[in-house]
Design an enzyme around this catalytic site. Structure first.
Site, PDB file in Angstrom:
ATOM      1  N   TYR A 128      -3.146  -4.496  17.447  1.00 62.51           N
ATOM      2  CA  TYR A 128      -3.363  -3.779  16.188  1.00 62.51           C
ATOM      3  C   TYR A 128      -4.670  -2.977  16.218  1.00 62.51           C
ATOM      4  O   TYR A 128      -4.704  -1.808  15.830  1.00 62.51           O
ATOM      5  CB  TYR A 128      -3.386  -4.792  15.049  1.00 62.51           C
ATOM      6  CG  TYR A 128      -3.594  -4.222  13.668  1.00 62.51           C
ATOM      7  CD1 TYR A 128      -2.563  -3.550  13.011  1.00 62.51           C
ATOM      8  CD2 TYR A 128      -4.803  -4.395  13.009  1.00 62.51           C
ATOM      9  CE1 TYR A 128      -2.752  -3.050  11.731  1.00 62.51           C
ATOM     10  CE2 TYR A 128      -4.999  -3.901  11.729  1.00 62.51           C
ATOM     11  CZ  TYR A 128      -3.970  -3.224  11.097  1.00 62.51           C
ATOM     12  OH  TYR A 128      -4.164  -2.735   9.832  1.00 62.51           O
ATOM     13  N   ASN A 166       2.027   5.197   6.996  1.00 65.54           N
ATOM     14  CA  ASN A 166       1.544   3.897   6.561  1.00 65.54           C
ATOM     15  C   ASN A 166       2.321   2.734   7.189  1.00 65.54           C
ATOM     16  O   ASN A 166       1.845   1.605   7.185  1.00 65.54           O
ATOM     17  CB  ASN A 166       1.648   3.806   5.031  1.00 65.54           C
ATOM     18  CG  ASN A 166       1.386   2.424   4.501  1.00 65.54           C
ATOM     19  OD1 ASN A 166       0.251   1.960   4.467  1.00 65.54           O
ATOM     20  ND2 ASN A 166       2.445   1.733   4.087  1.00 65.54           N
ATOM     21  N   LYS A 177      -4.997   1.112  15.948  1.00 66.97           N
ATOM     22  CA  LYS A 177      -5.757   1.745  14.874  1.00 66.97           C
ATOM     23  C   LYS A 177      -6.939   2.545  15.406  1.00 66.97           C
ATOM     24  O   LYS A 177      -7.285   3.600  14.847  1.00 66.97           O
ATOM     25  CB  LYS A 177      -6.231   0.688  13.875  1.00 66.97           C
ATOM     26  CG  LYS A 177      -5.104   0.045  13.073  1.00 66.97           C
ATOM     27  CD  LYS A 177      -4.294   1.073  12.300  1.00 66.97           C
ATOM     28  CE  LYS A 177      -3.331   0.420  11.331  1.00 66.97           C
ATOM     29  NZ  LYS A 177      -2.490   1.402  10.603  1.00 66.97           N
ATOM     30  N   THR A 207      -2.858  -7.323   0.384  1.00 68.94           N
ATOM     31  CA  THR A 207      -1.555  -7.047   0.976  1.00 68.94           C
ATOM     32  C   THR A 207      -0.991  -8.353   1.524  1.00 68.94           C
ATOM     33  O   THR A 207      -1.651  -9.394   1.499  1.00 68.94           O
ATOM     34  CB  THR A 207      -1.674  -6.026   2.122  1.00 68.94           C
ATOM     35  OG1 THR A 207      -2.469  -6.613   3.174  1.00 68.94           O
ATOM     36  CG2 THR A 207      -2.327  -4.738   1.657  1.00 68.94           C
ATOM     37  N   ASP A 254      11.243   3.108   4.397  1.00 69.27           N
ATOM     38  CA  ASP A 254      10.986   1.702   4.690  1.00 69.27           C
ATOM     39  C   ASP A 254      12.097   1.201   5.607  1.00 69.27           C
ATOM     40  O   ASP A 254      13.233   1.684   5.530  1.00 69.27           O
ATOM     41  CB  ASP A 254      10.947   0.870   3.406  1.00 69.27           C
ATOM     42  CG  ASP A 254      10.204  -0.451   3.608  1.00 69.27           C
ATOM     43  OD1 ASP A 254       9.007  -0.515   3.264  1.00 69.27           O
ATOM     44  OD2 ASP A 254      10.820  -1.407   4.113  1.00 69.27           O
ATOM     45  N   LEU A 266       0.820  -1.212   0.000  1.00 69.58           N
ATOM     46  CA  LEU A 266       0.000   0.000   0.000  1.00 69.58           C
ATOM     47  C   LEU A 266       0.856   1.265   0.000  1.00 69.58           C
ATOM     48  O   LEU A 266       0.575   2.220  -0.723  1.00 69.58           O
ATOM     49  CB  LEU A 266      -0.922   0.001   1.229  1.00 69.58           C
ATOM     50  CG  LEU A 266      -2.156  -0.891   1.155  1.00 69.58           C
ATOM     51  CD1 LEU A 266      -2.778  -1.064   2.540  1.00 69.58           C
ATOM     52  CD2 LEU A 266      -3.187  -0.302   0.196  1.00 69.58           C
TER      53      LEU A 266
END
Length: 303
Positions: free
Chosen positions: A158, A92, A162, A192, A39, A20
């Site tokens: 997670y 991201n 979020k 993904t 990254d 993504l």
């Protein structure tokens, strides 16, 4: 279309070596923005920059693991040193450590929260400091998830991170309004490395990767599930002038589906004189406030 053009603007995209994040970086560069690719894998970051520059875009790489204030400040400094300014921060980067609650370790929890929640906080804070100095507004675009909106089995860490990101967006929308900086969360549903592990999606993703077989309408429309490129248009839009009046929102996108997620609100209310005792709540709950309890968890795909 001029309001979508990003010529002269500069964006940082964390976790953009692949998946993504790479799709976001490519879309921003295609619209004219200069991009800092980030990254944790230096080779992935370098490869992403090559993809962008080979297509005529402008990009540089900085390989740092997000989470710390030092990493966030380095990303902002990289944008300023290479391109002179910063207009959009796209967070991201993420990791997964999925386990049910009783098997999740402190390290599993802390690792995910460090990258997703703290990494979003530190990167946005550093970006906002620069944007406020510039005095020309800016765009904060962060990655949410259906798990953060609804919860998901095996994802305590997670989902919590979020959900926290969604709450931060609502707060930042208020705090940054005077500076002309918008803050929104993208809620993507796409093929993904993570969704490839879901059995119902795996064969479709494999068919796309190996044979170029497009996803059927049952995925693209029925589930709102598509490719990373299907999500990238929303990021480019939110980075543009066309989105100037949009802030504090959680916006879902995937496949052929675009959606606006609701924010938590009271859906049922009851009153009694003198306040509520435990006995009064027990008597009232099934016939008033608790008559239609809220759902939880991401619904299973209907394929």
């Amino acid at each position: 279309m001029d309001r979508i053009a990003l010529s002269g603007r500069v964006a940082v995209v964390t976790g953009s070596g692949r998946g993504l994040g790479l799709a976001y970086a490519r879309a921003l560069a295609a619209a004219g923005a200069s991009v800092v690719v980030n990254d944790v894998d230096p080779q992935a970051a370098a490869d992403a920059v090559k993809v962008i520059t080979d297509a005529g875009g402008r990009a540089v790489a900085l390989s740092v693991p997000v989470g710390t204030a030092e990493a966030a400040e380095a990303l902002v400094a990289c944008a300023v040193e290479n391109f002179g300014r910063l207009d959009a921060m796209v967070t991201n980067a993420g990791v997964l450590r999925d386990k049910v609650l009783w098997k999740m370790t402190d390290e599993d929890f802390d690792t995910v929260v460090q990258v997703h929640l703290r990494g979003t906080f530190t990167c946005v804070r550093a970006a906002v400091e620069r944007m406020r100095e510039q005095g020309e507004g800016g765009r904060i675009i962060v990655a949410g998830s259906p798990a953060g909106q609804r919860g998901n089995f095996g994802q305590t860490n997670y989902a919590a991170a979020k959900a926290g990101i969604a709450a931060m967006v609502r707060t930042w929308a208020m705090e940054l309004a005077r500076a002309g900086i918008t803050a929104n969360a993208v809620i993507p549903v796409a093929a993904t490395a993570m969704t490839k592990t879901i059995p119902v999606f795996a064969p479709h993703i494999e068919a796309l990767e190996q044979h170029g077989t497009p996803f059927p309408d049952t995925l693209r429309k029925g589930e709102g599930f598509g490719t990373p490129e299907d999500v990238a248009g929303l990021v480019a839009f939110l980075a543009s002038e066309a989105s100037a009046g949009i802030t504090g929102q959680c916006i879902g996108v995937g496949g052929d589906k675009l959606a606006l997620w609701s924010h938590p609100e009271e859906v049922a209310v009851a009153y009694t004189d003198g306040g509520w005792s435990a006995e009064a709540i027990a008597a009232t709950w099934p016939v008033s406030v608790g008559r239609n309890p809220q759902t939880y968890g991401i619904p299973a795909p209907q394929l």
